[in-house]
Design a protein around this motif. Structure first.
Motif, short mmCIF file in Angstrom:
data_model
loop_
_atom_site.label_atom_id
_atom_site.label_comp_id
_atom_site.label_asym_id
_atom_site.label_seq_id
_atom_site.Cartn_x
_atom_site.Cartn_y
_atom_site.Cartn_z
N ASP B 29 0.81 -1.15 -0.26
CA ASP B 29 0.21 -0.53 -0.03
C ASP B 29 1.07 1.29 0.12
OD1 ASP B 29 -2.28 -1.99 0.00
OD2 ASP B 29 -2.33 -1.34 2.31
N SER B 30 2.32 1.33 0.75
CA SER B 30 2.49 2.74 0.94
C SER B 30 3.36 2.56 -0.25
CB SER B 30 3.95 2.58 2.18
OG SER B 30 4.54 2.87 2.06
N LEU B 31 3.91 1.54 -0.86
CA LEU B 31 4.72 2.22 -2.31
C LEU B 31 3.70 2.93 -3.73
CD1 LEU B 31 4.78 -0.12 -5.36
CD2 LEU B 31 5.73 -1.46 -3.44
N ARG B 32 2.65 2.22 -3.26
CA ARG B 32 1.42 2.65 -4.47
C ARG B 32 1.09 3.86 -3.88
NH1 ARG B 32 -1.80 -0.66 -7.19
NH2 ARG B 32 -3.25 0.03 -7.31
N ARG B 33 0.76 4.34 -2.61
CA ARG B 33 0.91 5.77 -2.14
C ARG B 33 1.37 6.55 -2.86
NH1 ARG B 33 -0.97 3.79 2.68
NH2 ARG B 33 1.38 4.43 3.58
N HIS B 34 3.39 6.17 -2.28
CA HIS B 34 4.23 7.15 -3.02
C HIS B 34 4.15 7.18 -4.24
CE1 HIS B 34 8.39 7.04 -2.87
NE2 HIS B 34 8.11 8.90 -3.17
N SER B 60 11.10 -4.57 4.09
CA SER B 60 10.43 -2.96 4.61
C SER B 60 10.68 -2.60 3.47
CB SER B 60 11.82 -2.71 5.43
OG SER B 60 12.94 -2.62 5.12
N ILE B 61 10.42 -1.00 3.14
CA ILE B 61 10.17 -0.66 1.53
C ILE B 61 11.19 0.76 2.05
CG2 ILE B 61 8.91 -1.53 0.75
CD1 ILE B 61 7.13 1.57 0.41
N ALA B 62 12.35 1.63 1.84
CA ALA B 62 12.68 2.80 1.63
C ALA B 62 11.90 3.33 0.64
CB ALA B 62 13.85 2.96 2.42
N ARG B 63 11.72 4.54 0.83
CA ARG B 63 10.96 5.68 0.26
C ARG B 63 12.53 6.66 -0.97
NH1 ARG B 63 5.71 8.95 0.58
NH2 ARG B 63 3.98 6.62 1.00
N GLU B 157 6.70 -12.05 -12.98
CA GLU B 157 6.70 -12.61 -12.21
C GLU B 157 5.39 -11.78 -11.19
OE1 GLU B 157 10.34 -11.68 -9.06
OE2 GLU B 157 9.99 -9.92 -9.17
N SER B 158 5.55 -12.70 -10.20
CA SER B 158 4.09 -12.86 -9.95
C SER B 158 4.01 -12.28 -8.39
CB SER B 158 3.37 -14.00 -9.52
OG SER B 158 4.20 -14.30 -8.72
N ILE B 159 3.30 -11.36 -7.98
CA ILE B 159 3.31 -10.16 -5.90
C ILE B 159 2.47 -11.27 -5.36
CG2 ILE B 159 3.61 -7.85 -5.39
CD1 ILE B 159 3.43 -6.69 -8.02
N GLU B 160 2.47 -11.61 -4.39
CA GLU B 160 2.05 -12.14 -3.46
C GLU B 160 2.08 -11.00 -2.55
OE1 GLU B 160 2.67 -16.25 -2.26
OE2 GLU B 160 2.22 -15.33 0.02
N VAL B 161 1.05 -10.22 -2.06
CA VAL B 161 0.90 -9.47 -0.78
C VAL B 161 0.51 -9.95 0.30
CG1 VAL B 161 -0.33 -7.50 -0.55
CG2 VAL B 161 0.05 -8.09 -2.96
N ALA B 162 1.10 -9.89 1.20
CA ALA B 162 0.63 -10.62 2.39
C ALA B 162 0.24 -10.69 3.11
CB ALA B 162 1.68 -11.94 2.71
N PRO B 163 -1.31 -10.48 4.27
CA PRO B 163 -2.06 -9.90 4.38
C PRO B 163 -1.46 -10.16 6.40
CG PRO B 163 -3.09 -11.93 4.94
CD PRO B 163 -1.72 -12.07 3.96
#
Lengths: 122, 170
Positions: B29-34, B60-63, B157-163
């Motif tokens: 969600d964060s990278l899409r919001r970015h 983790s991600i880093a903007r 490649e597929s993206i698996e979004v984990a809850p």
């Protein structure tokens, strides 16, 4: 000793290590020491004529060697050297003009309607 | 595996994904919001986590800032100094750089020839989010396969979004 940080894609050629300790008084000596230890790294760092590849950034601590003395940059004990392949890109194809970009955008917004003057594009 | 063509959404072509990127939902969600926050400019950032057989796990991600002030709507570039800092901080947490993300404002979520020419992190994921009129659309991921500039390819490649949050891969 000096420490050279190895980026993820090159670790497979450096014994899977994230950092390699080397000796050398300049960047050139340190990199030579690195490729002597791990010869498979050489073609990834250098072109066939022995120049550092354009997309390979080399930093001493937080300084780009291009703005220091390049490969002749002097090193001190405990300096940290980082090899950092560049990260860049972008949506527009090289050579795409603004008209073809506008057409692409129209197709994304309104894929079924033939523009130039549909409701989406006015 | 299919290597994809640049420039347009390959909706008609079958996509066989054997590679996978796993990412925790809030990070996704964060990278899409970015991508929406920087619209109409491209955003960019780093994915950190672990690489294991069969894929990458993002923990983790880093903007990052986009240094391409001359053309931020359709170009991005991450300052290597920022990357060194992110790599160092990740290492302290036991994370490696496993990929990168950026956005395509008003362009499809597919790699361009520019993305391909500028991609040098083999074995890493390149995640692209399309943003149309300020709203994030599809997010896709491509692994840069191959071992050098002559044999590199982008592979879907597929993206698996984990809850749930993910730790290290077993």
């Amino acid at each position: 000793m000096l420490k050279i940080q190895i980026p993820t894609p090159l670790r497979q050629y450096a014994g899977k290590q994230a950092a390699v300790e080397v000796k050398g008084s300049t960047v050139a000596e340190a990199l030579n020491s690195l490729v002597r230890l791990h010869p498979d790294l050489k073609r990834h760092l250098y072109t066939d004529d022995g120049k550092l590849r354009a997309f390979v950034n080399v930093y001493v601590n937080d300084e780009d060697i291009r703005y220091l003395e390049k490969e002749a940059t002097q090193l001190k004990e405990n300096d940290n050297i980082s090899i950092v392949p560049s990260i860049a890109g972008g949506s527009r194809e090289a050579g795409m003009n603004s008209r073809s970009a506008r057409t692409l955008i129209r197709q994304m917004i309104c894929p079924t309607v033939c523009c130039p003057a549909c409701c989406c594009c006015q | 595996m299919n290597s994809a063509q640049p420039g347009a959404e390959p909706a008609a072509s079958p996509i066989t994904c054997v590679l996978m990127l796993k990412i925790y939902q809030p990070l996704h969600d964060s990278l899409r919001r970015h991508s929406e926050e920087t619209y109409p400019h491209e955003c960019c950032g780093v994915l950190l986590g672990q690489i294991a057989d069969g894929g990458r796990v993002v923990t983790s991600i880093a903007r990052c800032g986009n240094t391409r002030d001359d053309s931020p709507r359709n170009r991005y570039h991450i300052d290597p100094r920022e990357l060194i800092r992110i790599q160092r901080e990740g290492r302290d947490r036991g994370e490696d750089i496993v990929g990168f993300y950026h956005s395509h404002p008003d362009h499809p979520p597919h790699w361009s020839q520019t993305d391909f020419a500028e991609a040098h992190w083999y074995g890493c994921s390149y995640v692209i989010t399309s943003v149309v009129q300020g709203k994030a659309q599809a997010t896709r991921s491509f692994e840069l396969t191959g071992n050098d500039e002559t044999e590199k390819r982008f592979v879907d490649e597929s993206i698996e979004v984990a809850p749930e949050p993910m730790g290290r891969m077993p």
